[in-house]
Every structure is written in structure tokens, then in C-alpha cells.
Design an enzyme around this catalytic site. Structure first.
Site, short mmCIF file in Angstrom:
data_model
loop_
_atom_site.label_atom_id
_atom_site.label_comp_id
_atom_site.label_asym_id
_atom_site.label_seq_id
_atom_site.Cartn_x
_atom_site.Cartn_y
_atom_site.Cartn_z
N THR A 169 62.99 -80.13 18.44
CA THR A 169 64.43 -80.23 18.69
C THR A 169 65.17 -78.95 18.28
OG1 THR A 169 64.20 -82.58 18.22
CG2 THR A 169 66.44 -81.72 18.34
N THR A 228 68.39 -83.32 23.62
CA THR A 228 67.28 -84.03 24.25
C THR A 228 66.73 -83.27 25.46
OG1 THR A 228 68.48 -86.02 23.63
CG2 THR A 228 66.59 -86.32 25.04
N GLU A 285 53.36 -91.11 19.09
CA GLU A 285 54.46 -91.12 18.11
C GLU A 285 55.37 -92.33 18.34
OE1 GLU A 285 57.37 -87.99 18.68
OE2 GLU A 285 57.79 -87.92 16.53
C1 LIG Z 1 66.35 -87.90 10.48
C2 LIG Z 1 65.87 -87.24 11.73
C3 LIG Z 1 64.56 -86.74 11.78
C4 LIG Z 1 64.10 -86.06 12.92
N1 LIG Z 1 62.85 -85.48 12.91
C5 LIG Z 1 62.49 -84.65 13.93
C6 LIG Z 1 61.28 -83.87 13.86
O1 LIG Z 1 60.52 -83.96 12.90
N2 LIG Z 1 61.00 -83.01 14.89
C7 LIG Z 1 61.82 -82.87 15.96
O2 LIG Z 1 61.51 -82.06 16.85
N3 LIG Z 1 62.98 -83.61 16.06
C8 LIG Z 1 63.32 -84.48 15.08
N4 LIG Z 1 64.50 -85.21 15.15
C9 LIG Z 1 65.38 -85.03 16.32
C10 LIG Z 1 65.45 -86.28 17.20
O3 LIG Z 1 64.27 -86.41 17.95
C11 LIG Z 1 66.71 -86.14 18.05
O4 LIG Z 1 67.84 -86.26 17.17
C12 LIG Z 1 66.79 -87.19 19.12
O5 LIG Z 1 65.79 -87.00 20.08
C13 LIG Z 1 68.15 -87.15 19.83
O6 LIG Z 1 68.43 -85.85 20.23
P1 LIG Z 1 69.81 -85.14 19.83
O7 LIG Z 1 70.08 -85.43 18.39
O8 LIG Z 1 69.73 -83.72 20.22
O9 LIG Z 1 70.89 -85.90 20.68
P2 LIG Z 1 71.61 -85.39 22.06
O10 LIG Z 1 70.57 -84.99 23.07
O11 LIG Z 1 72.64 -84.41 21.69
O12 LIG Z 1 72.26 -86.75 22.51
C14 LIG Z 1 73.37 -87.34 21.82
C15 LIG Z 1 73.61 -88.74 22.37
O13 LIG Z 1 73.91 -88.64 23.76
C16 LIG Z 1 73.01 -89.43 24.53
N5 LIG Z 1 72.71 -88.73 25.80
C17 LIG Z 1 72.34 -87.44 25.97
N6 LIG Z 1 72.14 -87.19 27.28
C18 LIG Z 1 72.41 -88.35 27.95
C19 LIG Z 1 72.37 -88.74 29.32
N7 LIG Z 1 72.04 -87.88 30.27
N8 LIG Z 1 72.69 -90.02 29.63
C20 LIG Z 1 73.05 -90.90 28.67
N9 LIG Z 1 73.09 -90.59 27.35
C21 LIG Z 1 72.76 -89.33 27.00
C22 LIG Z 1 71.76 -89.59 23.68
O14 LIG Z 1 71.09 -90.79 24.02
C23 LIG Z 1 72.35 -89.63 22.27
O15 LIG Z 1 72.72 -90.94 21.95
C24 LIG Z 1 64.95 -85.94 14.05
C25 LIG Z 1 66.25 -86.47 14.02
C26 LIG Z 1 66.71 -87.09 12.87
C27 LIG Z 1 68.13 -87.59 12.85
#
Ligand SMILES: Cc1cc2nc3c(=O)[nH]c(=O)nc-3n(C[C@H](O)[C@H](O)[C@H](O)COP(=O)(O)OP(=O)(O)OC[C@H]3O[C@@H](n4cnc5c(N)ncnc54)[C@H](O)[C@@H]3O)c2cc1C
Length: 384
Positions: A122, A128, A242
Site C-alpha cells: 500500500t 487500493t 491472506e
Molecule cells: C492497521 C492496518 C494495517 C495494514 N497493514 C498493511 C500491510 O501490512 N501491508 C500493506 O501493503 N497494506 C496494509 N494495510 C493497508 C490496507 O490494505 C488498506 O488500508 C486497504 O486495502 C484500504 O486501502 P486504502 O486505505 O488505501 O483505502 P482507499 O483505497 O483510499 O479507499 C478508501 C475507501 O474508499 C472506498 N473505495 C475506494 N475506491 C472505491 C470504488 N471505486 N468504489 C467504491 N468504494 C471505493 C474503499 O472501499 C475504502 O472504504 C493496512 C491498513 C491498516 C489500517
């Protein structure tokens, strides 16, 4: 229902977890410190190496055994989030690494002398949309030079190795946006202070998550996993494991909440009778039980397909979604059943409530799962 699988393993995990009661987790949670002793005990008992083939020192069991282990950890009130990546992150290496890489690293991962806990995907600006990651590995002779930034990379401070996804060809120069990304195995022991800086992020739960800054970090070319440019598909195949394993943790969490709520509802007396005799209290507990069992079947189906080597992307996603929703319903129900005591630290319910909330967001959020089902399974148009 799912208690019927791997009874000996479940029993052994329960006995190990009994040495790590609520007070242990409460102290760590207060200070946001890592459960080193718990992870050591799981490692020494061999629970974190069940997916590693016997030839590399693991026990060569399937994903079903791994789900049983994580479910029991969570049902016991412990938290596998501190170390679950040691189980599955090595899958990328096992499936796509060279014979030399496997021989060099897997035995150490199996016996715990090498901690492979970190998985770096990430990024702050990509979110995402993984194809938009910008961390770049430029090849220079026998090294890659890595620059960029990652966020939410859990356990980075407690890991010797990290599986890192980065771009090796700019997105604009690729035929498909998912091309041009590669997987590097980063030796954290050499990297920190030599181009890699780790900054912890304090969150609502104790998850040892961090932000990573890469400033011309040198990674030997021999640490490239598989072929350059094909990293995205290597990472995707590991993500199914995972998601299924985290779904199992959610089933364990749901069982924890149901066990606690049912016990409390039988014992707590208000207005001269047990609160559990009121259907307003009893039915949500029963509903949580029904939802947990339904979700457990979806998790078991996904794990069976994974073990059989069948495509299981949709099943893994569905398992993670229904299990995380079942655990969240159970968590909310458990707080309500306990009234004010649900908020007291010493009951562990508020901690588990915070911990299980994560899984509707990470490792993939519910909306993205719904989008996968809506477009890939049901053939509706994509919104992005
Ligand atoms: C405590 C914690 C531990 C983590 N550990 C890891 C790790 O070890 N390694 C790693 O790589 N990542 C890690 N992550 C990251 C995690 O995988 C991401 O936070 C998660 O996949 C969501 O991505 P984002 O936070 O970038 O949200 P965003 O992509 O910014 O999305 C924000 C919100 O908008 C929604 N959204 C986005 N696009 C759309 C769409 N097109 N249609 C509808 N809804 C949408 C999403 O569903 C979400 O609810 C961790 C996160 C946390 C909080």
C-alpha cells in the site's frame, strides 16, 4: 461446526494461548508494544510454519490447518495480527522464488530465525488502486535502487525480511497497467539506516503498523522474486491465502464475542432475572451464532478450493467479507450485552471490538470485494 476440523491442533493452540491471558494483551495495548513472547511461543511450537513444505523445515500442512490455528488464537482472546504474515507471506517466495532463494530463506523462516512478517504494497497516493504505486526500483548493474514511500506496512520493525512490490517500468510505458511491477525481497537488517526509514503509526489498535521511506535503497538483483515486471500477479496469488486466513481470524473473533456474551447473559441478573432470558438480549446472541456459522462455511469452502489448487479469488474475497461482517456484528452485540462493562478494559471486549473492526478495511475493503463480485462474477459494468 468448524470445531470439528484439526481437533488436536486446536487443543494445542488453546493450551498455548492460555499462557497469554487478557492482562498480557491489555498491557501491550496500553503501551502499543509488540507481543514478542507470544510470537516466540507460536514459533517454537511450529504453528507459524505449517504452510512451509517439510523439505524446508515446515510441517507441510494445508491452508485448512492454518485457518484452524488462527481461528483458535482469536477465539482465545489473543491476536494473530502480530504474526499471521509469517504464515502466508512466504507463499510468494515458495511459489515464484528460485530454488536458490527457497533454499537460502525458507528453512530460516520455518524455524523462526528469519522473520518474514512484512508485506509492502500500500502507498499513500495509490490507495487500493495498486497499479498506481510509485515506489520505483531502478536497475543499476547488480543492484536495484529503490525510492518511494509505503504506508500501513505492519510489523516492519519486527521483521528481518520484507516482500516489497514496486514499479520497475513506469505505468505509462506498459501495455497493461498491471504490468511493470516487480517483487523484491528486502533484507530489513541491512536496509534500515541505509536508505530505508521506518516510522510507526499509532492507530486505534495495537498492530505495529508503519510508514516506510525509501531513499535510494540498494537491493541486490538476486533478491528479485520471479521475473521482472510480473510482480502484480505474484502478489495477487498470495493475497487469496491472506484473505482466507484473516477470515478465519474473524470467525475466531466472532466465537470469542459469542462465548463471552452467552456466558454473561446467563450470569448477569437485572430486574430479578438473567438478562439472557430477555429475547432482546438472547436473539442478537443467537443471530451472531447463526451468522458466524454461515460465514465459517464460506471460509471452509474457500480454504478447500485453495488447498485443491483451484481458482479461489472470488471465494477468498467472499469469505473475508462475510466473516468480517459476522465478527463485527458479534462485537457490537457483545458490547451491548455487557452494558457498561463492555467498555471496561479488563473485560477485553472493547479491545477485541477495536481489533476486529480492522478487517472490513484491510487487507481489502468491503466495497472492493463487492465491486469484484459485481463485475467479475455478475458481469455488470465497472465503475473505474
Ligand atoms: C492497521 C492496518 C494495517 C495494514 N497493514 C498493511 C500491510 O501490512 N501491508 C500493506 O501493503 N497494506 C496494509 N494495510 C493497508 C490496507 O490494505 C488498506 O488500508 C486497504 O486495502 C484500504 O486501502 P486504502 O486505505 O488505501 O483505502 P482507499 O483505497 O483510499 O479507499 C478508501 C475507501 O474508499 C472506498 N473505495 C475506494 N475506491 C472505491 C470504488 N471505486 N468504489 C467504491 N468504494 C471505493 C474503499 O472501499 C475504502 O472504504 C493496512 C491498513 C491498516 C489500517
Amino acid at each position: 461446526m468448524s470445531d470439528e476440523t484439526f481437533p488436536e491442533i486446536r487443543d494445542a493452540v488453546r493450551r498455548l494461548c492460555a499462557d497469554f491471558p487478557g492482562s498480557y494483551w491489555q498491557a501491550l495495548d496500553r503501551d502499543r508494544t509488540y507481543p514478542t513472547e507470544f510470537v516466540r511461543a507460536l514459533t517454537e511450537a511450529g504453528f507459524l510454519s505449517v504452510l512451509i513444505p517439510e523439505e524446508f523445515g515446515g510441517s507441510g500442512l494445508g491452508l485448512g490447518a492454518a485457518t484452524a490455528i488462527l481461528e483458535e488464537i482469536h477465539r482465545s482472546g489473543c491476536n494473530g495480527g502480530a504474526c499471521h504474515a509469517q504464515m502466508y507471506t512466504m507463499g510468494t517466495l515458495l511459489k515464484h522464488g528460485s530454488a536458490e532463494q527457497k533454499a537460502k530463506y525458507l528453512p530460516g523462516v520455518a524455524d523462526g530465525s528469519l522473520r518474514l512478517q512484512a508485506f509492502g504494497v500500500t502507498e499513500p497516493t495509490a490507495g487500493t488502486d495498486t497499479t498506481r504505486i510509485r515506489t520505483f526500483a531502478q536497475r543499476e548493474g547488480d543492484h536495484y535502487v529503490v525510492s518511494g514511500q509505503k504506508i500501513w506496512i505492519s510489523r516492519a520493525e519486527h521483521s528481518d525480511l520484507m516482500v516489497l512490490l514496486c514499479r520497475t517500468t513506469p505505468r505509462e510505458e506498459c501495455a497493461r497497467s498491471s504490468d511493470g511491477m516487480s517483487v523484491l525481497l528486502v533484507d530489513m537488517r541491512e536496509a534500515v539506516g541505509n536508505g530505508l526509514t521506518i516510522r510507526p503509526i499509532r492507530t486505534m489498535l495495537n498492530h505495529a503498523t508503519t510508514e516506510l521511506f525509501f531513499d535510494d535503497l540498494k537491493v541486490p538483483v538476486e533478491n528479485l522474486i520471479g521475473e521482472e515486471g510480473k510482480g502484480f500477479r505474484y502478489i495477487l496469488s498470495g493475497m487469496n491465502a491472506e484473505r482466507i486466513l484473516i477470515a478465519a481470524e474473524c470467525i475466531g473473533d466472532a466465537k470469542f464475542f459469542i462465548d463471552r456474551a452467552a456466558a454473561y447473559a446467563k450470569e448477569r441478573s437485572v430486574f430479578g432475572r438473567a438478562i439472557g432470558s430477555n429475547q432482546g438480549i438472547q436473539f442478537p446472541i443467537a443471530r451472531a451464532y447463526v451468522q458466524m456459522n454461515a460465514a465459517a462455511l464460506v471460509v471452509a469452502d474457500a480454504a478447500a478450493k485453495f488447498e485443491a489448487g483451484q481458482p479461489c479469488g472470488t471465494e477468498a474475497n467472499m469469505a473475508k467479507m462475510v466473516a468480517s461482517e459476522a465478527s463485527w456484528f458479534a462485537a457490537d452485540m457483545c458490547i451491548q450485552t455487557h452494558g457498561g462493562f463492555g467498555f471496561a478494559e479488563e473485560y477485553d471486549i472493547e479491545r477485541k471490538f477495536r481489533e476486529t473492526r480492522l478487517y472490513q478495511v484491510a487487507p481489502i475493503s468491503t466495497n472492493l470485494i463487492l465491486s469484484h463480485v459485481g463485475t467479475h462474477v455478475l458481469g455488470m459494468p465497472k465503475s473505474f
